[in-house]
Design a protein around this motif. Structure first.
Motif, PDB file in Angstrom:
ATOM      1  N   ASN A  18      -2.117   0.360   2.873  1.00 13.40           N
ATOM      2  CA  ASN A  18      -2.379  -0.676   1.873  1.00 13.40           C
ATOM      3  C   ASN A  18      -3.664  -1.447   2.154  1.00 13.40           C
ATOM      4  OD1 ASN A  18      -0.156  -0.014   0.364  1.00 13.40           O
ATOM      5  ND2 ASN A  18       1.157  -1.612   1.235  1.00 13.40           N
ATOM      6  N   ASP A  23      -5.264  -3.745  -4.150  1.00 13.03           N
ATOM      7  CA  ASP A  23      -4.119  -4.198  -4.944  1.00 13.03           C
ATOM      8  C   ASP A  23      -3.880  -3.334  -6.181  1.00 13.03           C
ATOM      9  OD1 ASP A  23      -6.186  -4.981  -6.619  1.00 13.03           O
ATOM     10  OD2 ASP A  23      -5.388  -6.993  -6.985  1.00 13.03           O
ATOM     11  N   SER A  28      -0.540   2.273  -4.151  1.00 14.58           N
ATOM     12  CA  SER A  28       0.074   1.519  -3.066  1.00 14.58           C
ATOM     13  C   SER A  28       1.056   2.397  -2.315  1.00 14.58           C
ATOM     14  CB  SER A  28       0.786   0.275  -3.606  1.00 14.58           C
ATOM     15  OG  SER A  28       1.933   0.653  -4.349  1.00 14.58           O
TER      16      SER A  28
END
Length: 377
Positions: A18, A23, A28
């Motif tokens: 990650n 984001d 992810s």
């Protein structure tokens, strides 16, 4: 940097992956792991992980979500015609390699680097991947839905460029939905207002829930509607209900579900993902057909949310010219393709060149039909 291939994300610590992925929810660790955990991807499926990882001084500094594919489902950059041409000539198009977020037509980073703008590291990874493709004797390599940096790094003779069109809503610092409507021509503004009124007139209520607010019963209703959407198109969903339940727990902050009810009964739901910049519409389904319900649940409530949360844009998924008159801008998406066979490489390059010319004309035409009185600044 020492590069190698890893065949399961379980071998890569979540925090390390990650740290490189940022984001973007669809690359992810939680999203990709849930796909593996519930057999949407993995050995024995049509998406076999071949994650590229790079270590330096014992630390993960680079990664690429790459998969060995045995068909072209779930990619949204269509190469069925290429596969058919191979078959007609007695050649095998599958397996091939694909760099992508599985089942997800959302542009984003694919070359995951500790230093995002490290062109030298990117070049090293690309060289490694092309050598791996040749060594494994796959027909081709496809890098899908690239962000600007990755598309630039992959701009080299061996990788032909291909583009397509999606429709994205952009937030021009609107304070309310009415501020957005005020930018549209009268005809389009009235149309959207009428579509929204139809939901009230049908006595349908709509609520918005984040991941940690979604009950097991609501996941059950959503999944039933979601499966129905796939079945209407003659396909089975690649996801299990437990996949959705897992990301509801592990990605609660990234999940936004819009639910519609009539007479206390669930009638429709749409599942969105969110990060710091954008909302992404992904899955939708309904029990019965109600006029304009799709637009309200999938588009207008999402736009409301983007305005309230001051998100920059709403990406409502692949295709859909009907989005244009509802304020979504035609947006170019990018992919890169390596073809091993010299003869097919030349033929496909010619086809892609013609496709590119058609796309430019198509997008110019679309721009004339935008509903805005003038381009918002």
């Amino acid at each position: 940097m020492k590069l190698s291939i890893v065949e399961s994300l379980a071998r890569i610590p979540m925090a390390e992956w990650n740290r490189l992925a940022g984001d973007n929810p669809f690359i992810s660790h939680a999203f990709l792991s849930a796909l593996e955990d519930h057999q949407s991807i993995g050995n024995g499926t049509q998406w076999e992980p071949r994650y590229v990882v790079g270590y330096q001084n014992g630390q993960l500094v680079a990664a690429v979500p790459m998969y060995l594919k045995h068909d072209s489902w779930g990619e949204f950059v269509f190469d069925w015609a290429w596969a058919s041409a191979y078959e007609r000539h007695g050649l095998a198009y599958y397996p091939k390699l694909v760099i992508a977020a599985p089942y997800t037509p959302v542009p984003g980073p694919r070359l995951l680097l500790a230093e995002r703008n490290d062109s030298q590291a990117a070049a090293e990874i690309i060289e490694y991947i092309l050598a791996y493709a040749e060594r494994e004797q796959v027909s081709s390599l496809h890098c899908l839905f690239l962000d600007t940096f990755d598309n630039q790094q992959l701009d080299q003779p061996a990788l032909m460029a291909r583009s397509d069109t999606q429709y994205h809503w952009l937030n021009h610092d609107y304070e309310t939905f009415d501020d957005f409507l005020a930018q549209l021509s009268s005809r389009h503004r009235k149309k959207i207002k009428r579509e929204r009124r139809r939901i009230t007139e049908a006595d349908i209520s709509v609520t918005l829930l984040h991941g940690d607010e979604i009950s097991d019963e609501q996941w059950h209703h959503f999944y039933r509607f979601h499966r129905k959407t796939y079945l209407k198109r003659g396909h089975q969903t690649p996801f299990t209900i437990d996949f959705f339940r897992e990301i509801g727990r592990t990605m609660a902050a990234n999940i936004v579900m819009v639910c519609a009810q009539k007479n206390g009964q669930a009638v429709a739901a749409a599942l969105n993902f969110v990060n710091s910049e954008a909302l992404y519409g992904r899955y939708w389904g309904c029990r019965d057909d109600y006029h304009s319900l799709h637009f309200e649940v999938c588009y207008y409530r999402a736009i409301d949310y983007c305005i309230a949360q001051r998100l920059k844009r709403f990406e409502a998924g692949a295709q859909g010219e009907h989005k244009l008159v509802r304020g979504f801008y035609p947006t170019t998406t990018h992919s890169r393709h390596w073809i091993a066979h010299p003869g097919f490489r030349d033929a496909i390059q010619k086809a892609v060149n013609y496709e590119s010319q058609d796309l430019a004309r198509y997008q110019a035409m679309l721009s004339r039909y935008l509903p805005y009185k003038q381009q918002p600044t």
